[in-house]
Scaffold this motif. Sequence first.
Motif, short mmCIF file in Angstrom:
data_model
loop_
_atom_site.label_atom_id
_atom_site.label_comp_id
_atom_site.label_asym_id
_atom_site.label_seq_id
_atom_site.Cartn_x
_atom_site.Cartn_y
_atom_site.Cartn_z
N ILE A 14 0.83 -1.20 0.00
CA ILE A 14 0.00 0.00 0.00
C ILE A 14 0.87 1.25 0.00
CG2 ILE A 14 -0.17 -0.08 2.52
CD1 ILE A 14 -2.78 1.27 0.03
N TYR A 15 2.05 1.19 0.63
CA TYR A 15 2.92 2.36 0.70
C TYR A 15 3.58 2.64 -0.65
CZ TYR A 15 2.16 1.66 5.65
OH TYR A 15 1.57 1.50 6.89
N LEU A 16 3.91 1.59 -1.39
CA LEU A 16 4.42 1.80 -2.74
C LEU A 16 3.35 2.40 -3.64
CD1 LEU A 16 6.63 -1.34 -3.51
CD2 LEU A 16 7.36 1.00 -3.04
N ILE A 17 2.10 1.99 -3.45
CA ILE A 17 1.02 2.56 -4.24
C ILE A 17 0.86 4.05 -3.93
CG2 ILE A 17 -1.47 2.49 -4.64
CD1 ILE A 17 -1.37 -0.51 -4.15
N PHE A 211 7.73 13.61 1.51
CA PHE A 211 6.55 12.74 1.51
C PHE A 211 6.94 11.28 1.31
CE2 PHE A 211 3.14 10.51 -0.71
CZ PHE A 211 2.07 10.75 0.13
N LEU A 212 7.87 11.03 0.40
CA LEU A 212 8.31 9.65 0.18
C LEU A 212 9.00 9.09 1.42
CD1 LEU A 212 9.71 9.89 -3.47
CD2 LEU A 212 7.42 9.22 -2.72
N ASP A 213 9.78 9.91 2.11
CA ASP A 213 10.42 9.45 3.35
C ASP A 213 9.37 9.16 4.42
OD1 ASP A 213 12.79 9.09 5.15
OD2 ASP A 213 11.90 10.83 6.13
N GLN A 218 6.56 5.04 7.64
CA GLN A 218 5.35 4.33 8.05
C GLN A 218 5.42 2.85 7.71
OE1 GLN A 218 2.11 6.47 6.23
NE2 GLN A 218 2.14 8.10 7.76
N ALA A 219 5.98 2.53 6.54
CA ALA A 219 6.12 1.12 6.16
C ALA A 219 7.06 0.39 7.10
CB ALA A 219 6.62 1.02 4.71
N GLN A 220 8.17 1.01 7.45
CA GLN A 220 9.11 0.37 8.36
C GLN A 220 8.54 0.25 9.77
OE1 GLN A 220 12.74 2.60 8.06
NE2 GLN A 220 13.29 1.72 6.08
N SER A 221 7.75 1.25 10.19
CA SER A 221 7.14 1.19 11.53
C SER A 221 6.15 0.04 11.62
CB SER A 221 6.46 2.52 11.85
OG SER A 221 7.40 3.58 11.89
N ARG A 222 5.32 -0.13 10.59
CA ARG A 222 4.37 -1.24 10.61
C ARG A 222 5.10 -2.58 10.55
NH1 ARG A 222 -0.41 -2.30 6.25
NH2 ARG A 222 1.32 -3.11 5.04
N PHE A 223 6.15 -2.67 9.75
CA PHE A 223 6.93 -3.89 9.68
C PHE A 223 7.55 -4.21 11.03
CE2 PHE A 223 11.25 -5.63 9.18
CZ PHE A 223 10.94 -6.87 8.65
N PHE A 224 8.10 -3.22 11.71
CA PHE A 224 8.72 -3.44 13.01
C PHE A 224 7.69 -3.85 14.06
CE2 PHE A 224 10.31 -2.01 17.14
CZ PHE A 224 11.57 -2.58 17.16
N THR A 225 6.50 -3.20 14.02
CA THR A 225 5.46 -3.55 14.99
C THR A 225 4.97 -4.97 14.80
OG1 THR A 225 4.75 -1.23 15.07
CG2 THR A 225 3.19 -2.89 15.86
N GLU A 226 4.73 -5.38 13.57
CA GLU A 226 4.27 -6.74 13.31
C GLU A 226 5.35 -7.76 13.65
OE1 GLU A 226 2.99 -6.85 9.28
OE2 GLU A 226 1.14 -5.73 9.65
N LEU A 227 6.62 -7.40 13.39
CA LEU A 227 7.71 -8.31 13.75
C LEU A 227 7.81 -8.45 15.27
CD1 LEU A 227 10.18 -9.99 12.86
CD2 LEU A 227 11.53 -7.89 13.00
N GLU A 228 7.61 -7.35 15.98
CA GLU A 228 7.64 -7.41 17.45
C GLU A 228 6.52 -8.31 17.98
OE1 GLU A 228 7.95 -4.31 21.23
OE2 GLU A 228 7.26 -3.62 19.27
N ASP A 229 5.32 -8.18 17.39
CA ASP A 229 4.23 -9.06 17.80
C ASP A 229 4.54 -10.51 17.49
OD1 ASP A 229 2.90 -6.79 18.60
OD2 ASP A 229 1.73 -6.60 16.76
N TYR A 230 5.18 -10.73 16.35
CA TYR A 230 5.54 -12.10 15.94
C TYR A 230 6.52 -12.72 16.93
CZ TYR A 230 7.44 -15.83 13.00
OH TYR A 230 7.87 -17.04 12.53
N LEU A 231 7.56 -11.96 17.30
CA LEU A 231 8.55 -12.50 18.23
C LEU A 231 7.99 -12.62 19.64
CD1 LEU A 231 11.79 -10.63 17.09
CD2 LEU A 231 11.06 -12.95 16.53
#
Length: 330
Positions: A14-17, A211-213, A218-231
Amino acid sequence: MAVETPKPLSAPRIYLIRMAVFLILAGFLAFILYRPIWNAFLSNPGLNGLIVGVLLVGIILAIRQVARLFREVRWVNSLDLRDGAYQGRAPVLLAPIAQTIGRKTGNGAVSIDAGTMRTLLDTIGARLDESREIVRYLAGLLILLGLLGTFWGLIETVGAVGRNIADLPTGGDAAVLFDELKNSLASPLIGIGIAFSSSLFGLGSSLVVGFLDLQAGQAQSRFFTELEDYLTAHAVEEPVIEAPRGMPAATGFGGAELAGALDKLTTTINEGGGGRQATQAMANLAEGIQGLVQHMRSEQQMIRDWVEAQATREKELKAVLERLSSQDKG
């Protein structure tokens, strides 16, 4: 105990879109305003060309920050925690997790203790932050280049106006002098064009890169949050060694924190991290060693107290047995 199937991580598509839509809109606006933008570009093609080049580099790096997450997400989603097996190539950002799981493979279901999990998350979070530093710098650099063009144009304008006023003849008709002054001011106005065109390109480019940054963050924050939940879902508590009966339980600093600090220092050195990160990791390791020494001293003191208490009890028990023995003989 069987390991439950973890919730898969979501791809940052979604962030690439959003990035693509924003770039299309910006390109469409530039196409509509093509003629005035081109005239402004020709006011100072050297500096404006440099700004456009930095803009293109910033766009490529920002998109790359999001695109590289697809490989990490696929690796996590293909990971089998029962035996540590996974499909595809090894990850880059999540290399510490892959190494940790590789060391635990062969002992049944893979589980990560809480201390190791926190160390891994801190390392990955630092990697994500470092990967965005160049894009953040480019966003600020574009503004600085625009300001550089502004001051450059203002210096040219002020200098040209000063020279033209100094070259005006003294005396004569006022109307003639006014016409000469008006004609002489045409050249200094070119410097104004340099100033405003560079500011236009610098601020506009910084807006795009910013804006791109933001989307990459946001993409990295969601990835980190989901990875934290996973671990967190697969983290296990560290086993507690019970003290002997009658001996107080030891509390305080354990070896997991020391091992985590040592792993973090080793990872930082292997990755060629900066001096500040290496110093911080060494400080954490020194703190862990100090805490471990204090913990060992407190345990030794508790053992000595426990031994002394046991010796006192044995003496009291021996005295009671001797009294009982003397009474029986009497």
